[in-house]
Design an enzyme around this catalytic site. Structure first.
Site, PDB file in Angstrom:
ATOM      1  CB  CYS A  38       0.043  -0.821  -2.159  1.00 10.61           C
ATOM      2  SG  CYS A  38       1.772  -0.765  -1.641  1.00 10.61           S
ATOM      3  CD  GLU A  62      -1.908  -1.356   0.871  1.00 14.99           C
ATOM      4  OE1 GLU A  62      -0.726  -0.946   0.916  1.00 14.99           O
ATOM      5  OE2 GLU A  62      -2.223  -2.449   0.350  1.00 14.99           O
ATOM      6  CE  LYS A  84      -1.861  -4.626  -2.492  1.00 20.23           C
ATOM      7  NZ  LYS A  84      -1.235  -4.408  -1.180  1.00 20.23           N
TER       8      LYS A  84
HETATM    9  N1  URP Z   1       1.330  -2.873   0.512  1.00 21.06           N
HETATM   10  C1  URP Z   1       2.013  -3.390  -0.485  1.00 21.06           C
HETATM   11  O1  URP Z   1       1.465  -3.901  -1.445  1.00 21.06           O
HETATM   12  N2  URP Z   1       3.364  -3.333  -0.357  1.00 21.06           N
HETATM   13  C2  URP Z   1       4.251  -4.024  -1.217  1.00 21.06           C
HETATM   14  C3  URP Z   1       5.529  -3.326  -1.361  1.00 21.06           C
HETATM   15  C4  URP Z   1       5.556  -2.317  -2.445  1.00 21.06           C
HETATM   16  O2  URP Z   1       4.787  -2.415  -3.397  1.00 21.06           O
HETATM   17  O3  URP Z   1       6.382  -1.414  -2.377  1.00 21.06           O
END
Ligand code: URP
Length: 358
Positions: free
Chosen positions: A207, A93, A170
């Site tokens: 993510c 990401e 996203k």
């Molecule tokens: N980049 C992101 O969405 N991180 C959030 C934490 C997770 O989903 O573990």
């Protein structure tokens, strides 16, 4: 007992690739998933490459210099992926930048944003795609000039011909701990696109979307056989969830899932707080890598290193998706019309939960 009771087989990777990975200081592992032979369909063998990496330069280095260093690092890893016969490669990401959203500062981080259609990183990936006949999935911070220069967290999908196939934004933005991304961009508006490539139908669940079973489901409903999950997440927050969520999604949706996480600890000059009464600090914590691939039958590969850059090469026979679907029938038994109706009711302000009381 093995952590992965149903294992993938180890893949023999070319000696040239193994020695290049050692020289270039990254973890290179290869695994394979097989399917049963069929009478009417030939095996549909595809090799995917998952890339995880640290940021090579300190976060206060000039923006253009950081981006150039990341391009160089990825180029040398993708070169090895090509030696290993990878058909589809996916990066982590926001791979062209530090994961700086924890700071809540706008500059210089917003300067890392680029056009998904013709920004320098997309052009760089198009060259890689053409040179190696490889589909490239490139998750970036996107600036959409057509819509007022807005920012998005997006993955650009580039065909092996070099053409930009499209982008997937996203869908779910975290509001947890130091993951303050809603300061920068909104929830994606591209829905659940699936990209038909020469090597299979693919989708990108970015993510935090990993925690949302319906997000995986909708990519699968649109026909995704492989769902990439480029991520940036830290040990303290999510390492206990990491081995479970994407693996469960592969099982539930009869597809392959590919979670990818960056590695290392990224330091920022200005301290920031987590809004929890704790002391101000200069880093988010340790990004624990551990990228892996899960198959629809519940098997998975071991994870890449927790600390080192890495390339995971995974060969898969996509026929396994339909074979597992025919066995378990989750799509057939899913009762989606019932849930569609009930969810439509449950999101209304007048909804009354169905609780039966004495
Ligand atoms: N980049 C992101 O969405 N991180 C959030 C934490 C997770 O989903 O573990």
């Amino acid at each position: 007992m093995s952590l992965f009771p149903v294992q993938s087989r180890k893949l023999n990777l070319p000696a040239a690739a193994l020695s290049a990975a050692q020289e270039r200081d990254f973890d290179l592992q290869g695994y394979g998933f097989d399917a049963a032979p069929e009478q009417l369909r030939r095996p549909r063998i595809v090799r995917v490459g998952l890339v995880q990496n640290k940021i090579p330069l300190p976060t206060d280095t000039a923006v253009a210099v950081q981006v150039a260093a990341l391009h160089r690092r990825i180029e040398e890893i993708v070169e090895v992926a090509a030696i290993c016969g990878v058909n589809i490669v996916c990066f982590q990401e926001a791979w062209t930048m530090p994961f700086a959203f924890c700071t809540r500062e706008k500059l210089p981080w917003t300067e890392f944003a680029e056009s998904a259609e013709d920004g320098p990183t997309t052009k760089f990936c198009q060259e890689l795609a053409r040179k190696y006949n490889m589909v490239v999935v490139s998750p970036i911070l996107e600036r959409d000039e057509v819509h007022g220069g807005t920012l998005w967290n997006a993955a650009v999908v580039i065909s092996n011909s070099g053409a930009v196939l499209g982008k997937s934004r996203k869908n779910h933005i975290p509001r947890i701990g130091d993951f303050n991304e809603s300061t920068y961009y909104m929830e994606g508006n591209t829905g659940h696109p699936v990209f038909q490539t020469q090597f299979g139908t693919i989708a990108v669940n970015i993510c935090y979307g990993r925690h949302h079973p319906l997000n995986w489901l909708m990519f699968s409903m649109n026909g995704a056989e492989i769902i990439f999950n480029p991520s940036a997440t830290i040990g303290k927050l999510s390492e206990s969830l990491w081995p479970i969520e994407a693996r469960n999604a592969a099982i539930a949706n009869h597809c392959f899932t590919c979670p990818i996480n960056r590695v290392g600890t990224e330091y920022y000059k200005n301290a920031f707080t987590s809004g929890d009464g704790g002391k101000a600090h200069h880093d988010l914590g340790h990004f624990y890598g551990s990228s892996y691939v899960a198959a629809p039958d519940g098997s998975r590969t071991p994870g890449l290193s927790r600390t080192q850059d890495g390339l995971l090469v995974v060969e898969m026979d996509l026929n396994l998706c339909r074979q597992v679907s025919d066995k378990w029938n989750f799509k057939m038994t899913g009762r989606y019309e019932m849930y569609a109706e009930k969810l439509t009711e449950a999101v209304q302000p007048y909804f009354i939960p169905n609780i039966i009381k004495e």
